[in-house]
Scaffold this motif. Structure first.
Motif, PDB file in Angstrom:
ATOM      1  N   GLU A 280       5.445  -9.339  19.840  1.00  0.00           N
ATOM      2  CA  GLU A 280       6.210  -8.850  20.984  1.00  0.00           C
ATOM      3  C   GLU A 280       6.415  -7.339  20.905  1.00  0.00           C
ATOM      4  N   MET A 281       6.642  -6.833  19.696  1.00  0.00           N
ATOM      5  CA  MET A 281       6.817  -5.389  19.528  1.00  0.00           C
ATOM      6  C   MET A 281       5.559  -4.632  19.929  1.00  0.00           C
ATOM      7  N   PHE A 282       4.404  -5.151  19.523  1.00  0.00           N
ATOM      8  CA  PHE A 282       3.150  -4.490  19.864  1.00  0.00           C
ATOM      9  C   PHE A 282       2.973  -4.451  21.375  1.00  0.00           C
ATOM     10  N   ILE A 283       3.228  -5.562  22.038  1.00  0.00           N
ATOM     11  CA  ILE A 283       3.103  -5.618  23.497  1.00  0.00           C
ATOM     12  C   ILE A 283       4.075  -4.622  24.133  1.00  0.00           C
ATOM     13  N   GLN A 284       5.306  -4.593  23.636  1.00  0.00           N
ATOM     14  CA  GLN A 284       6.294  -3.669  24.194  1.00  0.00           C
ATOM     15  C   GLN A 284       5.908  -2.216  23.935  1.00  0.00           C
ATOM     16  N   LEU A 285       5.378  -1.926  22.745  1.00  0.00           N
ATOM     17  CA  LEU A 285       4.923  -0.562  22.460  1.00  0.00           C
ATOM     18  C   LEU A 285       3.859  -0.152  23.468  1.00  0.00           C
ATOM     19  N   LYS A 286       2.909  -1.053  23.737  1.00  0.00           N
ATOM     20  CA  LYS A 286       1.824  -0.749  24.667  1.00  0.00           C
ATOM     21  C   LYS A 286       2.345  -0.573  26.089  1.00  0.00           C
ATOM     22  N   MET A 287       3.327  -1.368  26.491  1.00  0.00           N
ATOM     23  CA  MET A 287       3.852  -1.267  27.851  1.00  0.00           C
ATOM     24  C   MET A 287       4.680   0.005  28.024  1.00  0.00           C
ATOM     25  N   ARG A 288       5.485   0.342  27.039  1.00  0.00           N
ATOM     26  CA  ARG A 288       6.394   1.474  27.176  1.00  0.00           C
ATOM     27  C   ARG A 288       5.729   2.803  26.855  1.00  0.00           C
TER      28      ARG A 288
ATOM     29  N   LYS B  29      -4.134   4.783  15.481  1.00  0.00           N
ATOM     30  CA  LYS B  29      -3.350   5.792  14.763  1.00  0.00           C
ATOM     31  C   LYS B  29      -2.764   5.192  13.470  1.00  0.00           C
ATOM     32  N   LEU B  30      -2.718   3.847  13.412  1.00  0.00           N
ATOM     33  CA  LEU B  30      -2.151   3.166  12.250  1.00  0.00           C
ATOM     34  C   LEU B  30      -3.214   2.545  11.345  1.00  0.00           C
ATOM     35  N   THR B  31      -4.418   2.357  11.869  1.00  0.00           N
ATOM     36  CA  THR B  31      -5.485   1.728  11.085  1.00  0.00           C
ATOM     37  C   THR B  31      -6.836   2.250  11.554  1.00  0.00           C
ATOM     38  N   ASP B  32      -7.776   2.316  10.629  1.00  0.00           N
ATOM     39  CA  ASP B  32      -9.121   2.742  11.012  1.00  0.00           C
ATOM     40  C   ASP B  32     -10.037   1.549  11.277  1.00  0.00           C
TER      41      ASP B  32
ATOM     42  N   THR C  54      -5.155 -10.173   5.841  1.00  0.00           N
ATOM     43  CA  THR C  54      -4.648  -9.032   5.070  1.00  0.00           C
ATOM     44  C   THR C  54      -4.499  -7.802   5.963  1.00  0.00           C
ATOM     45  N   GLU C  55      -5.525  -7.522   6.767  1.00  0.00           N
ATOM     46  CA  GLU C  55      -5.478  -6.357   7.660  1.00  0.00           C
ATOM     47  C   GLU C  55      -4.376  -6.515   8.693  1.00  0.00           C
ATOM     48  N   LEU C  56      -4.245  -7.708   9.244  1.00  0.00           N
ATOM     49  CA  LEU C  56      -3.204  -7.968  10.235  1.00  0.00           C
ATOM     50  C   LEU C  56      -1.814  -7.805   9.615  1.00  0.00           C
ATOM     51  N   GLU C  57      -1.659  -8.254   8.401  1.00  0.00           N
ATOM     52  CA  GLU C  57      -0.381  -8.094   7.696  1.00  0.00           C
ATOM     53  C   GLU C  57      -0.061  -6.609   7.480  1.00  0.00           C
ATOM     54  N   LYS C  58      -1.059  -5.827   7.072  1.00  0.00           N
ATOM     55  CA  LYS C  58      -0.856  -4.380   6.861  1.00  0.00           C
ATOM     56  C   LYS C  58      -0.441  -3.692   8.162  1.00  0.00           C
ATOM     57  N   VAL C  59      -1.181  -3.969   9.231  1.00  0.00           N
ATOM     58  CA  VAL C  59      -0.892  -3.334  10.516  1.00  0.00           C
ATOM     59  C   VAL C  59       0.456  -3.810  11.051  1.00  0.00           C
TER      60      VAL C  59
ATOM     61  N   GLN D  56       3.018  -4.715   9.332  1.00  0.00           N
ATOM     62  CA  GLN D  56       4.059  -4.030   8.564  1.00  0.00           C
ATOM     63  C   GLN D  56       4.235  -2.599   9.060  1.00  0.00           C
ATOM     64  N   LYS D  57       3.127  -1.931   9.392  1.00  0.00           N
ATOM     65  CA  LYS D  57       3.210  -0.563   9.913  1.00  0.00           C
ATOM     66  C   LYS D  57       3.908  -0.537  11.270  1.00  0.00           C
ATOM     67  N   ILE D  58       3.593  -1.516  12.124  1.00  0.00           N
ATOM     68  CA  ILE D  58       4.267  -1.594  13.429  1.00  0.00           C
ATOM     69  C   ILE D  58       5.757  -1.850  13.220  1.00  0.00           C
ATOM     70  N   TRP D  59       6.075  -2.747  12.305  1.00  0.00           N
ATOM     71  CA  TRP D  59       7.479  -3.048  11.996  1.00  0.00           C
ATOM     72  C   TRP D  59       8.193  -1.791  11.511  1.00  0.00           C
ATOM     73  N   ASP D  60       7.555  -1.076  10.579  1.00  0.00           N
ATOM     74  CA  ASP D  60       8.154   0.142  10.032  1.00  0.00           C
ATOM     75  C   ASP D  60       8.334   1.210  11.114  1.00  0.00           C
ATOM     76  N   LEU D  61       7.312   1.398  11.946  1.00  0.00           N
ATOM     77  CA  LEU D  61       7.391   2.386  13.023  1.00  0.00           C
ATOM     78  C   LEU D  61       8.511   2.030  13.994  1.00  0.00           C
ATOM     79  N   THR D  62       8.565   0.778  14.396  1.00  0.00           N
ATOM     80  CA  THR D  62       9.598   0.342  15.339  1.00  0.00           C
ATOM     81  C   THR D  62      10.985   0.501  14.713  1.00  0.00           C
ATOM     82  N   SER D  63      11.106   0.170  13.445  1.00  0.00           N
ATOM     83  CA  SER D  63      12.395   0.338  12.757  1.00  0.00           C
ATOM     84  C   SER D  63      12.814   1.808  12.736  1.00  0.00           C
ATOM     85  N   ARG D  64      11.850   2.690  12.506  1.00  0.00           N
ATOM     86  CA  ARG D  64      12.164   4.124  12.509  1.00  0.00           C
ATOM     87  C   ARG D  64      12.592   4.587  13.894  1.00  0.00           C
ATOM     88  N   ILE D  65      11.895   4.115  14.927  1.00  0.00           N
ATOM     89  CA  ILE D  65      12.248   4.480  16.300  1.00  0.00           C
ATOM     90  C   ILE D  65      13.656   4.007  16.614  1.00  0.00           C
ATOM     91  N   PHE D  66      13.935   2.740  16.296  1.00  0.00           N
ATOM     92  CA  PHE D  66      15.257   2.193  16.582  1.00  0.00           C
ATOM     93  C   PHE D  66      16.328   2.762  15.661  1.00  0.00           C
TER      94      PHE D  66
END
Length: 152
Positions: free
Chosen positions: A11-19, A27-30, A104-109, A111-121
């Motif tokens: 849900e966070m990813f979808i909201q990030l994309k919408m907003r 920017k978070l993964t290659d 593994t890749e999905l878990e890494k990404v 976690q990065k989305i979670w961390d980014l969203t936590s920093r924003i909030f």
């Protein structure tokens, strides 16, 4: 990461994309682009809810032609992030699963989305965060209701 957190990540990813339409997951993964991540999140969520997913499910959910989804899946398969196999009972259906590398890749990404969203909030007070949550929920309900009315 708990199951509740995984759904929240989706849900966070979808909201990030919408907003923030200019936000790009690359920017978070290659290894992934926005489309790849969406497919992988849908595949993971479908496995948790129903046990598996098919190419046709992904195509329907993304409102994208099967040929375009198949191209994306081929690229993910080449990176060893997903695997596809034909349904033994109905050869027209193709199952899609995340590989170990994909998980593994999905878990890494995630976690990065979670961390980014936590920093924003983190820029908001607890009260502001709760206000945002309540308003976001109300807007989502209103949007669902109005879209349903509009489409009648």
């Amino acid at each position: 990461m708990s199951s509740q957190k995984k759904i929240t990540i989706y849900e966070m990813f979808i909201q990030l994309k919408m907003r923030f339409p200019t936000f790009s997951i690359d920017k978070l993964t290659d290894k992934l682009n926005n489309n790849d991540l969406g497919i992988m999140l849908m595949t993971k969520k479908a496995k948790e809810e129903r046990g598996d997913t098919y190419v046709s499910d992904i195509s329907s959910a993304l409102k994208t032609p099967m040929s375009a989804v198949s191209r994306s899946l081929k690229l993910l398969e080449d990176k060893n992030l997903i695997e596809r196999f034909t349904d033994k009972q109905d050869r027209r259906n193709i199952h899609v699963l995340l590989t170990k590398d994909g998980e593994t890749e999905l878990e890494k990404v995630s976690q990065k989305i979670w961390d980014l969203t936590s920093r924003i909030f983190g820029h908001l007070t607890k009260e502001e965060q709760e206000m945002y949550r309540v308003l976001n929920e109300k807007l989502q309900i209103a949007t669902d209701e109005e879209v349903e009315k509009f489409l009648k």
